[in-house]
Design a protein around this motif. Structure first.
Motif: not given
Ligand code: SF4
Ligand code: SF4
Ligand code: FES
Ligand code: FES
Lengths: 157, 232
Positions: B140-142, B146-152, B204-206
């Motif tokens: 799920l994603i909350d 999210c810190v908008l790091c863009g790693r996902c 955020a994503i767990v």
């Molecule tokens: S990995 Fe994705 S969902 Fe998690 S904090 Fe970074 S941008 Fe947000």
């Protein structure tokens, strides 16, 4: 593709996609032309564009939502731009929005059921002396009140 | 390969041309805080937490290559203050109530707050109210976390090759989306590989149904994967 767009529109879209296939970075141009022809870019069009250009869905969606220019909702035949700039705000822009909602049944960034009008808010349009002001398409209407709004809208029926 | 001599925090260091300041610092045991950096995917300089002072200029060490005779300062007072402010803004922008979060104790954002000694947040909280998307069968994603790091986004595109995640909109409404901003469970490109779960630095994503003790992420997973690919 099913639903929102007609077979003819779908053919046109295909023609646009064929034309740009294999060119460098065609996404924005394709979306631009597709919106010109279709009026807006619903999910099924975005998905057809992604398929046609072999791009990720998330990339197409990212571009469509990044630029204000692209719309994912249909637009009415006429666009009512109600000014929410400082002068108009002071002269009752909020009330004008309420009146429009009364008369048309829609608020800001919404389109009437019959697709005749889309209402949007804009910042100062440089006619502050006439506040409160709205534009319908390219026509400016000032010194608005309920009666005048009703009269003006009647011109577009 | 060309060898470069530079100084980091006064120490004379030799590095290879083409390496980033962050890489070189790490190799030499010098710690620079990071958030959007993830071993195994490209650096984008999104979070700005890794800033360092190079001859009076602030640059992101994850995206800046070393140069000959560079004088890099990683811990000056202004640099530390900027990092703390960036962190406070991240906390104010989202909803990070650690005591309610499944990642409490296993969160890179929380670790940074401790490491950088963030005692309070000096800007008003924005209290976002994003809907939690729990439509995926396993994850799920909350988005409030999210810190908008863009790693996902990067791991899904560059390592899994699925390109499920992307960014939508911009400014204060920017957010990560799956496919055409559909519910994650409806995203046809997702292979359910779980790499985004392991890569997300926050809660955020767990994984669904995971307890706090179970929700420990393997942020080094992707780096190990890609390293092995290269050596294949
Ligand atoms: S990995 Fe994705 S969902 Fe998690 S904090 Fe970074 S941008 Fe947000
Ligand atoms: S589970 Fe894998 S494929 Fe699905 S969104 Fe996450 S990284 Fe991408
Ligand atoms: S504020 Fe409305 S026209 Fe200037
Ligand atoms: S780690 Fe360098 S900008 Fe985020």
């Amino acid at each position: 593709m099913t639903g929102v767009i007609t077979a003819q529109q779908s053919e046109t879209l295909q023609r646009i996609l064929d034309e740009f296939k294999g060119t460098q970075g065609p996404l924005i141009q394709v979306l631009h032309q597709a919106q010109d022809v279709l009026g807006y870019l619903p999910a099924e069009v975005q998905s057809a564009v992604a398929d046609g250009l072999a791009l990720p869905l998330s990339t197409v969606s990212g571009v469509v939502t990044f630029y204000n220019f692209f719309r994912t909702e249909p637009r009415g035949e006429h666009v009512i731009s109600i000014c929410t700039g400082t002068a108009c705000h002071v002269k009752g822009a909020d009330r004008m929005i309420d009146i429009l909602r009364d008369v048309l049944g829609v608020g800001l960034e919404e389109t009437t059921q019959d697709r005749r009008f889309t209402v949007q808010g804009v910042r100062c349009i440089g006619a502050c002396g006439l506040a409160p002001v709205m534009m319908i398409d390219d026509e400016v209407y000032g010194k608005l009140d309920r009666k005048r709004i009703q009269e003006i809208l009647a011109l577009y029926e | 390969m060309e060898t470069i001599r530079l100084k980091i925090d006064g120490r004379e260091i030799t590095a290879q041309a083409g390496q980033t300041i962050l890489e070189v610092a790490k190799e030499n045991g010098i710690n620079i805080p990071t958030l959007c950096h993830l071993d195994g995917v490209e650096d984008v300089g999104a979070c700005r937490l890794c800033i360092v002072d190079v001859h009076g200029q602030l640059v992101t060490s994850c995206t800046t290559k070393v140069g000959a005779d560079m004088d890099v300062q990683t811990q000056t007072a202004p640099v530390k203050e900027y990092r703390r402010m960036i962190l406070e803004l991240l906390f104010a922008e989202g909803s990070h109530v650690c005591s309610f979060c499944v990642s409490n104790g296993g969160c890179e954002l929380q670790d940074l707050a401790c490491d950088l000694e963030m005692h309070s947040v000096r800007v008003p909280y924005s209290f976002p109210r994003n809907r939690i998307d729990a439509t995926h069968p396993q994850f799920l994603i909350d988005r409030d976390r999210c810190v908008l790091c863009g790693r996902c986004v990067r791991v899904c595109a560059q390592v899994e090759g699925a390109h499920t995640w992307g960014f939508a909109e911009r400014g204060s409404t920017a957010r990560v989306i799956t496919d055409l901003a559909v519910d994650w469970g409806q995203a046809e490109s997702c292979t359910s590989c779980g790499k985004c779960v392991e890569s997300c630095p926050t809660g955020a994503i767990v994984r669904k149904g995971a307890s706090n003790a179970e929700m420990r992420k393997k942020a080094d997973l992707v780096g190990r994967l890609t390293e092995r690919r290269e050596h294949e």
